[in-house]
Write an enzyme that holds these catalytic residues in place. Structure first.
Site, PDB file in Angstrom:
ATOM      1  N   SER A 103       3.412  -1.846  10.328  1.00  0.00           N
ATOM      2  CA  SER A 103       4.867  -1.840  10.550  1.00  0.00           C
ATOM      3  C   SER A 103       5.553  -3.158  10.182  1.00  0.00           C
ATOM      4  O   SER A 103       6.502  -3.570  10.829  1.00  0.00           O
ATOM      5  CB  SER A 103       5.177  -1.445  11.999  1.00  0.00           C
ATOM      6  OG  SER A 103       4.731  -0.117  12.245  1.00  0.00           O
TER       7      SER A 103
ATOM      8  N   ASN B  43       0.872  -1.185   0.000  1.00  0.00           N
ATOM      9  CA  ASN B  43       0.000   0.000   0.000  1.00  0.00           C
ATOM     10  C   ASN B  43       0.906   1.231   0.000  1.00  0.00           C
ATOM     11  O   ASN B  43       1.487   1.569   1.024  1.00  0.00           O
ATOM     12  CB  ASN B  43      -0.885  -0.041   1.262  1.00  0.00           C
ATOM     13  CG  ASN B  43      -1.695   1.221   1.453  1.00  0.00           C
ATOM     14  OD1 ASN B  43      -1.775   2.069   0.561  1.00  0.00           O
ATOM     15  ND2 ASN B  43      -2.303   1.350   2.630  1.00  0.00           N
ATOM     16  N   TRP B  44       1.009   1.862  -1.166  1.00  0.00           N
ATOM     17  CA  TRP B  44       1.948   2.988  -1.293  1.00  0.00           C
ATOM     18  C   TRP B  44       1.389   4.278  -0.695  1.00  0.00           C
ATOM     19  O   TRP B  44       2.091   5.281  -0.628  1.00  0.00           O
ATOM     20  CB  TRP B  44       2.310   3.206  -2.762  1.00  0.00           C
ATOM     21  CG  TRP B  44       3.097   2.072  -3.360  1.00  0.00           C
ATOM     22  CD1 TRP B  44       3.398   0.870  -2.774  1.00  0.00           C
ATOM     23  CD2 TRP B  44       3.682   2.032  -4.664  1.00  0.00           C
ATOM     24  NE1 TRP B  44       4.135   0.102  -3.637  1.00  0.00           N
ATOM     25  CE2 TRP B  44       4.325   0.782  -4.799  1.00  0.00           C
ATOM     26  CE3 TRP B  44       3.716   2.942  -5.734  1.00  0.00           C
ATOM     27  CZ2 TRP B  44       5.000   0.427  -5.964  1.00  0.00           C
ATOM     28  CZ3 TRP B  44       4.385   2.580  -6.893  1.00  0.00           C
ATOM     29  CH2 TRP B  44       5.026   1.338  -6.999  1.00  0.00           C
ATOM     30  N   LYS B  45       0.130   4.268  -0.335  1.00  0.00           N
ATOM     31  CA  LYS B  45      -0.519   5.460   0.246  1.00  0.00           C
ATOM     32  C   LYS B  45      -0.286   6.676  -0.668  1.00  0.00           C
ATOM     33  O   LYS B  45      -0.181   6.510  -1.880  1.00  0.00           O
ATOM     34  CB  LYS B  45      -0.024   5.697   1.675  1.00  0.00           C
ATOM     35  CG  LYS B  45      -0.167   4.428   2.533  1.00  0.00           C
ATOM     36  CD  LYS B  45       0.000   4.675   4.005  1.00  0.00           C
ATOM     37  CE  LYS B  45      -0.142   3.350   4.738  1.00  0.00           C
ATOM     38  NZ  LYS B  45      -0.093   3.491   6.176  1.00  0.00           N
TER      39      LYS B  45
ATOM     40  N   GLY C 149       2.841  -1.088   4.248  1.00  0.00           N
ATOM     41  CA  GLY C 149       2.861   0.328   3.882  1.00  0.00           C
ATOM     42  C   GLY C 149       4.278   0.789   3.609  1.00  0.00           C
ATOM     43  O   GLY C 149       4.851   0.530   2.547  1.00  0.00           O
ATOM     44  N   GLY C 150       4.895   1.460   4.575  1.00  0.00           N
ATOM     45  CA  GLY C 150       6.213   2.077   4.409  1.00  0.00           C
ATOM     46  C   GLY C 150       7.252   1.194   3.733  1.00  0.00           C
ATOM     47  O   GLY C 150       7.963   1.639   2.823  1.00  0.00           O
TER      48      GLY C 150
ATOM     49  N   GLU D  94      -5.395  -4.840  10.781  1.00  0.00           N
ATOM     50  CA  GLU D  94      -4.397  -3.795  10.945  1.00  0.00           C
ATOM     51  C   GLU D  94      -4.691  -2.999  12.220  1.00  0.00           C
ATOM     52  O   GLU D  94      -5.500  -2.051  12.197  1.00  0.00           O
ATOM     53  CB  GLU D  94      -4.440  -2.834   9.753  1.00  0.00           C
ATOM     54  CG  GLU D  94      -4.110  -3.472   8.434  1.00  0.00           C
ATOM     55  CD  GLU D  94      -3.501  -2.467   7.470  1.00  0.00           C
ATOM     56  OE1 GLU D  94      -2.416  -2.736   6.963  1.00  0.00           O
ATOM     57  OE2 GLU D  94      -4.095  -1.393   7.257  1.00  0.00           O
TER      58      GLU D  94
ATOM     59  N   GLY E 134       2.359   2.463  10.704  1.00  0.00           N
ATOM     60  CA  GLY E 134       3.302   3.561  10.520  1.00  0.00           C
ATOM     61  C   GLY E 134       4.025   3.981  11.789  1.00  0.00           C
ATOM     62  O   GLY E 134       4.652   5.041  11.823  1.00  0.00           O
TER      63      GLY E 134
ATOM     64  N   GLU F  79      -6.893   4.885   7.796  1.00  0.00           N
ATOM     65  CA  GLU F  79      -6.684   6.301   7.434  1.00  0.00           C
ATOM     66  C   GLU F  79      -7.915   6.873   6.739  1.00  0.00           C
ATOM     67  O   GLU F  79      -8.230   8.059   6.881  1.00  0.00           O
ATOM     68  CB  GLU F  79      -5.419   6.427   6.565  1.00  0.00           C
ATOM     69  CG  GLU F  79      -4.163   6.226   7.411  1.00  0.00           C
ATOM     70  CD  GLU F  79      -2.971   5.625   6.672  1.00  0.00           C
ATOM     71  OE1 GLU F  79      -2.949   5.630   5.430  1.00  0.00           O
ATOM     72  OE2 GLU F  79      -2.059   5.134   7.372  1.00  0.00           O
TER      73      GLU F  79
ATOM     74  N   HIS G  27      -9.620   1.219   5.012  1.00  0.00           N
ATOM     75  CA  HIS G  27      -8.331   1.449   5.692  1.00  0.00           C
ATOM     76  C   HIS G  27      -8.541   2.438   6.834  1.00  0.00           C
ATOM     77  O   HIS G  27      -9.335   3.368   6.727  1.00  0.00           O
ATOM     78  CB  HIS G  27      -7.304   1.985   4.697  1.00  0.00           C
ATOM     79  CG  HIS G  27      -5.916   1.986   5.253  1.00  0.00           C
ATOM     80  ND1 HIS G  27      -5.487   2.956   6.117  1.00  0.00           N
ATOM     81  CD2 HIS G  27      -4.889   1.123   5.103  1.00  0.00           C
ATOM     82  CE1 HIS G  27      -4.233   2.677   6.469  1.00  0.00           C
ATOM     83  NE2 HIS G  27      -3.845   1.577   5.861  1.00  0.00           N
TER      84      HIS G  27
HETATM   85  P1  PGA Z   1       2.766   0.491   7.574  1.00  0.00           P
HETATM   86  O1  PGA Z   1       1.298   0.664   6.946  1.00  0.00           O
HETATM   87  O2  PGA Z   1       3.327  -0.820   7.027  1.00  0.00           O
HETATM   88  O3  PGA Z   1       3.542   1.681   7.084  1.00  0.00           O
HETATM   89  O4  PGA Z   1       2.621   0.431   9.031  1.00  0.00           O
HETATM   90  C1  PGA Z   1       0.446  -0.443   6.799  1.00  0.00           C
HETATM   91  C2  PGA Z   1      -0.873  -0.009   6.211  1.00  0.00           C
HETATM   92  O5  PGA Z   1      -1.343   1.089   6.536  1.00  0.00           O
HETATM   93  O6  PGA Z   1      -1.485  -0.734   5.431  1.00  0.00           O
END
Ligand code: PGA
Length: 262
Positions: free
Chosen positions: A210, A9-11, A231-232, A164, A170, A96, A94
């Site tokens: 994470s 997930n590149w956000k 994500g990251g 999640e 994050g 966010e 998600h």
């Molecule tokens: P993260 O994000 O790996 O940067 O913690 C995961 C996600 O939001 O899907």
């Protein structure tokens, strides 16, 4: 048998040129790793360019969100009809989106219905906040989310659920493998009640929060965890390849001839 999935997930990261470069940096190696479904979820604006790059590869595309209507006067929104030219998957619910864009369970439920009707596989994200976790309310929160998000959805394996925990996203503070597996087991037991034992056993449930190439083994070695939403760490080619490769080796579904060797 549940084929593991690693989804990146590149956000809201990467311009189109940066996105293309990131894909070029990993696509040849990623393409050859077998036994894992590999999914990239770049920003909407890069989907077509990356879709063209990945046309003849084993790497799939997902979107990070969508609106539930097929078309109409909804300025700024993206519909399932637009996405399905490029994507097989779409991330929905998600944290966010729930937190910054006020998405409700009702909206998420409509989006899941619409994605399924349009042959997109939803990756439904659920998870508790830190204070809920600390108050011992994890299962209560997850149960509420699953019951409402999947309300009146026909039983299906054409979706993926990602557990999640919000406190792990994050933050660099991942859940432990055992913690994640326990909640994922709980989600599977809910699916048995809601749908059926067969679907609960076939539907893939991921962990997210994470995840890196240093901790993926802890999650993937749990039989109930079928992969990760990353994500990251999905923004670095070496990291993402390391995560996918370890998943292929640990889940051991295919022979390891062409695996990436960092
Ligand atoms: P993260 O994000 O790996 O940067 O913690 C995961 C996600 O939001 O899907």
């Amino acid at each position: 048998m549940r084929v593991p999935i690693i989804a990146g997930n590149w956000k809201m990261h990467t311009t189109m040129y940066e996105a293309e470069k990131l894909v070029r940096d990993m696509m040849d190696v990623l393409d050859k790793i077998e036994g894992v479904e590999k999914v990239l979820c770049p920003p909407f604006i890069s989907l077509a360019a990356i879709g063209n790059l990945l046309k003849d590869s084993s790497i799939k595309l997902g979107a990070q969100n969508m609106y539930f209507e097929a078309k109409g006067a909804y300025t700024g929104e993206i519909s399932p009809l637009m996405l399905r030219e490029w994507c097989q998957f779409v991330i929905l619910g998600h944290s966010e989106r729930r937190c910054y864009f006020a998405e409700t369970e009702q909206m998420i439920n409509k989006k899941i219905k619409s994605a399924l009707e349009n042959d997109l596989k939803p990756i439904l994200c659920v998870g508790e906040r830190l204070e809920e976790n600390e108050a011992g309310r994890t299962e209560e929160i997850i149960a509420k989310q699953i019951n409402q998000d999947l309300s009146s959805i026909k039983p299906t394996c054409n979706m993926v659920i990602a557990y999640e925990p919000v406190w792990a996203i994050g933050t660099g503070k991942a859940a432990s493998g055992e913690q994640a597996a326990a909640t994922i087991k709980f989600i599977r037991s809910m699916l048995t009640k809601l749908w059926s034992e067969d679907i609960a056993q076939d539907l893939r449930i991921l962990y997210g929060g994470s995840v890196t190439s240093s901790n993926i083994a802890e999650f993937i070695s749990q039989p109930d965890i079928d992969g990760a939403l990353v994500g990251g760490a999905s923004l670095k080619a070496e990291e993402f390849l390391g995560i996918v490769n370890q998943t292929a080796i640990i889940k051991g579904i295919s022979p390891s001839s062409e695996r990436y060797n960092p």
